[in-house]
Scaffold this motif. Structure first.
Motif, PDB file in Angstrom:
ATOM      1  N   PHE A  10       0.834  -1.203   0.000  1.00 33.72           N
ATOM      2  CA  PHE A  10       0.000   0.000   0.000  1.00 33.72           C
ATOM      3  C   PHE A  10       0.873   1.260   0.000  1.00 33.72           C
ATOM      4  N   PHE A  11       1.972   1.239   0.770  1.00 31.92           N
ATOM      5  CA  PHE A  11       2.877   2.393   0.801  1.00 31.92           C
ATOM      6  C   PHE A  11       3.491   2.627  -0.585  1.00 31.92           C
ATOM      7  N   SER A  13       2.161   1.731  -3.454  1.00 31.90           N
ATOM      8  CA  SER A  13       1.062   2.217  -4.300  1.00 31.90           C
ATOM      9  C   SER A  13       0.770   3.690  -4.034  1.00 31.90           C
ATOM     10  N   LEU A  14       0.817   4.064  -2.750  1.00 32.83           N
ATOM     11  CA  LEU A  14       0.561   5.452  -2.361  1.00 32.83           C
ATOM     12  C   LEU A  14       1.607   6.378  -2.976  1.00 32.83           C
ATOM     13  N   LEU A  15       2.866   5.936  -2.941  1.00 27.05           N
ATOM     14  CA  LEU A  15       3.963   6.720  -3.517  1.00 27.05           C
ATOM     15  C   LEU A  15       3.793   6.844  -5.031  1.00 27.05           C
ATOM     16  N   LEU A  16       3.458   5.724  -5.684  1.00 28.94           N
ATOM     17  CA  LEU A  16       3.252   5.724  -7.137  1.00 28.94           C
ATOM     18  C   LEU A  16       2.129   6.675  -7.536  1.00 28.94           C
ATOM     19  N   THR A  17       0.999   6.581  -6.835  1.00 33.71           N
ATOM     20  CA  THR A  17      -0.159   7.403  -7.180  1.00 33.71           C
ATOM     21  C   THR A  17       0.122   8.888  -6.972  1.00 33.71           C
ATOM     22  N   LEU A  35      -6.332  10.705 -13.655  1.00 37.81           N
ATOM     23  CA  LEU A  35      -5.535  10.049 -14.695  1.00 37.81           C
ATOM     24  C   LEU A  35      -4.118   9.726 -14.228  1.00 37.81           C
ATOM     25  N   GLY A  36      -3.517  10.622 -13.428  1.00 37.03           N
ATOM     26  CA  GLY A  36      -2.143  10.409 -12.961  1.00 37.03           C
ATOM     27  C   GLY A  36      -1.998   9.162 -12.102  1.00 37.03           C
ATOM     28  N   PRO A  37      -2.737   9.051 -10.990  1.00 35.62           N
ATOM     29  CA  PRO A  37      -2.669   7.839 -10.170  1.00 35.62           C
ATOM     30  C   PRO A  37      -3.034   6.574 -10.947  1.00 35.62           C
ATOM     31  N   MET A  38      -4.056   6.679 -11.806  1.00 41.84           N
ATOM     32  CA  MET A  38      -4.480   5.514 -12.578  1.00 41.84           C
ATOM     33  C   MET A  38      -3.355   5.018 -13.489  1.00 41.84           C
ATOM     34  N   THR A  39      -2.696   5.959 -14.185  1.00 40.55           N
ATOM     35  CA  THR A  39      -1.605   5.604 -15.096  1.00 40.55           C
ATOM     36  C   THR A  39      -0.402   5.059 -14.340  1.00 40.55           C
ATOM     37  N   ALA A  40      -0.052   5.703 -13.233  1.00 41.64           N
ATOM     38  CA  ALA A  40       1.116   5.282 -12.450  1.00 41.64           C
ATOM     39  C   ALA A  40       0.948   3.864 -11.919  1.00 41.64           C
ATOM     40  N   VAL A  41      -0.221   3.561 -11.383  1.00 42.58           N
ATOM     41  CA  VAL A  41      -0.469   2.220 -10.846  1.00 42.58           C
ATOM     42  C   VAL A  41      -0.565   1.196 -11.974  1.00 42.58           C
ATOM     43  N   LEU A  42      -1.195   1.574 -13.075  1.00 45.16           N
ATOM     44  CA  LEU A  42      -1.327   0.680 -14.228  1.00 45.16           C
ATOM     45  C   LEU A  42       0.042   0.284 -14.765  1.00 45.16           C
ATOM     46  N   ILE A  43       0.942   1.254 -14.899  1.00 43.32           N
ATOM     47  CA  ILE A  43       2.300   0.974 -15.398  1.00 43.32           C
ATOM     48  C   ILE A  43       3.125   0.241 -14.339  1.00 43.32           C
ATOM     49  N   GLY A  44       3.067   0.740 -13.104  1.00 44.97           N
ATOM     50  CA  GLY A  44       3.859   0.143 -12.031  1.00 44.97           C
ATOM     51  C   GLY A  44       3.525  -1.306 -11.779  1.00 44.97           C
ATOM     52  N   SER A  45       2.257  -1.660 -11.878  1.00 43.48           N
ATOM     53  CA  SER A  45       1.833  -3.038 -11.598  1.00 43.48           C
ATOM     54  C   SER A  45       2.295  -4.015 -12.665  1.00 43.48           C
ATOM     55  N   ARG A  46       2.766  -3.521 -13.808  1.00 43.12           N
ATOM     56  CA  ARG A  46       3.269  -4.405 -14.866  1.00 43.12           C
ATOM     57  C   ARG A  46       4.669  -4.940 -14.543  1.00 43.12           C
ATOM     58  N   PHE A  47       5.378  -4.296 -13.609  1.00 43.70           N
ATOM     59  CA  PHE A  47       6.722  -4.741 -13.231  1.00 43.70           C
ATOM     60  C   PHE A  47       6.627  -5.720 -12.062  1.00 43.70           C
ATOM     61  N   ALA A  49       8.816  -6.592  -9.941  1.00 41.37           N
ATOM     62  CA  ALA A  49       9.497  -6.143  -8.722  1.00 41.37           C
ATOM     63  C   ALA A  49       8.624  -5.200  -7.895  1.00 41.37           C
ATOM     64  N   ILE A  50       7.630  -4.584  -8.549  1.00 38.97           N
ATOM     65  CA  ILE A  50       6.752  -3.631  -7.846  1.00 38.97           C
ATOM     66  C   ILE A  50       5.444  -4.331  -7.478  1.00 38.97           C
ATOM     67  N   LYS A  51       5.197  -4.462  -6.199  1.00 40.91           N
ATOM     68  CA  LYS A  51       3.973  -5.092  -5.710  1.00 40.91           C
ATOM     69  C   LYS A  51       3.013  -3.998  -5.218  1.00 40.91           C
ATOM     70  N   VAL A  52       1.845  -3.949  -5.831  1.00 38.26           N
ATOM     71  CA  VAL A  52       0.909  -2.870  -5.494  1.00 38.26           C
ATOM     72  C   VAL A  52      -0.336  -3.425  -4.804  1.00 38.26           C
ATOM     73  N   TYR A  53      -0.961  -2.576  -4.004  1.00 44.74           N
ATOM     74  CA  TYR A  53      -2.189  -2.945  -3.292  1.00 44.74           C
ATOM     75  C   TYR A  53      -2.955  -1.672  -2.959  1.00 44.74           C
ATOM     76  N   TRP A  54      -4.247  -1.676  -3.280  1.00 42.76           N
ATOM     77  CA  TRP A  54      -5.097  -0.508  -2.997  1.00 42.76           C
ATOM     78  C   TRP A  54      -6.427  -1.004  -2.429  1.00 42.76           C
TER      79      TRP A  54
END
Length: 362
Positions: A10-11, A13-17, A35-47, A49-54
């Motif tokens: 979550f931390f 994801s919060l930083l990414l958004t 659009l910014g948070p949506m794009t950042a999480v969408l791109i970040g979750s494709r890697f 090494a980056i584990k996201v949770y919201w």
């Protein structure tokens, strides 16, 4: 996933958004905190090494804030104007859904995916509803339904702002229902906000218990609208609170799209994008009819008929000062129509199809 792992994700994801929102703000992109948070999480979750949770609870809280703001615009004048357009809402809703059903037929033929799956994935405006419906129906590929629904919503959220902010969709009419009610909703902060907050939260959870469509949006809208119609005037939401609600909703939307779970990704993604574009163009054409025959601004018209979600279109309506009550009225009418009318019709179609398959000689 244990509690510590959730906190870490979550931390991140919060930083990414937050980074996404800041970058889109600096680039002066429309509705940057959605659009910014949506794009950042969408791109970040494709890697990997980056584990996201919201948490969905954060999204729900954002919807409650937005629902309260929308509910304030439903004054007596606004409701009378909307009530007079109910036959038009029904006609345009049926036309739009019928058009989407036709697109689904061609996408099914081109993709090789069965028509029921593509049809459920193409119904506009009922994202969570259609995903839930696909879980209940046998033989429907829920992964494809989710992918088609989310792809369309994300495309519309990106495309519509640039259309609205373009030269063809400026607000040019004299007065909207929202402008008629600005004086009514602007009240000093007082204990009234506590009453509105309690009612909105209660209505949200009541809507969830009653299994209403989008309860955390529709519930607060209903609660705030009832209080407003009764003569109470809640204070208007400040801009930073609206940005916060966009932030809370945008990150969650970015996590919905999971192409790694999809077979034949390229083919289905291409068809999803093309069908989404066709839907947008068709809704723009319908919106021009509204502009021509009624005193509705182009931005209000296209947001009212756009095949996206009521919450995202309401956010856009806030940003461009479109007629919020009218946009929400059209979007919620379609959502409620889909909720009550579409599932029984789909069940009838699928039942008939299964009977035909059983009657075929082996």
């Amino acid at each position: 996933m244990d509690l510590e792992d959730k906190k870490t994700r979550f931390f991140i994801s919060l930083l990414l958004t937050f980074i996404g929102g800041v970058v889109f703000t600096l680039l002066t992109i429309p509705i940057p905190w959605l659009l910014g948070p949506m794009t950042a999480v969408l791109i970040g979750s494709r890697f990997r090494a980056i584990k996201v949770y919201w948490p969905i609870q954060i999204r729900d809280a954002g919807l409650i804030i937005l629902g309260y703001s929308i509910g304030l615009s439903f004054t007596k004048e606004a409701v009378i104007l909307i009530a007079g357009k109910l036959p038009l809402m029904l006609l345009l809703t049926v036309v739009l859904i019928s058009f989407c059903a036709g697109i689904a037929f061609f996408v099914s033929k081109l993709s090789g995916v069965d028509y029921p799956t593509i049809l459920v994935g193409s119904i506009p405006g009922g994202l969570s509803q259609m995903i839930t419906f696909s879980e209940e129906m046998k033989g429907i590929n829920m992964t494809i339904v989710t992918f088609l629904q989310v792809t369309r919503v994300i495309m519309i959220i990106f495309l519509v702002p640039f259309l609205i902010y373009g030269p063809f969709f400026k607000n040019t009419s004299a007065q909207s229902t929202l402008e008629l009610t600005n004086k009514a909703v602007q009240a000093p902060f007082s204990l009234t906000i506590l009453l509105f907050a309690v009612v909105c939260v209660i209505c949200a959870f009541l809507g969830k218990k009653l299994k209403s469509p989008t309860p955390f949006l529709l519930g607060p809208i209903t609660g705030a609208a009832i209080l407003t119609l009764s003569g109470l005037h809640g204070p208007e939401i400040p801009n930073f609170m609206l940005d916060l609600s966009q932030f809370m909703i945008g990150a969650y939307i970015g996590l919905l799209l999971k192409p790694e779970k999809l077979q034949h990704k390229t083919k289905i993604l291409t068809l999803a994008i093309i069908s989404g574009l066709v839907m947008v163009l068709f809704s723009v054409g319908l919106s021009m009819l509204l502009v021509h025959y009624y005193e509705i601004t182009p931005s209000t018209s296209i947001l009212s008929l756009s095949p996206g979600g009521a919450d995202q279109m309401a956010i856009l309506a806030h940003e461009v000062h479109a007629d919020l009550a009218m946009v929400t009225g059209f979007q919620l009418f379609r959502l409620i129509f889909i909720f009550f009318a579409v599932p029984p019709v789909l069940k009838f179609i699928f039942k008939k199809k299964r009977l035909k398959q059983k009657e075929k000689p082996i």
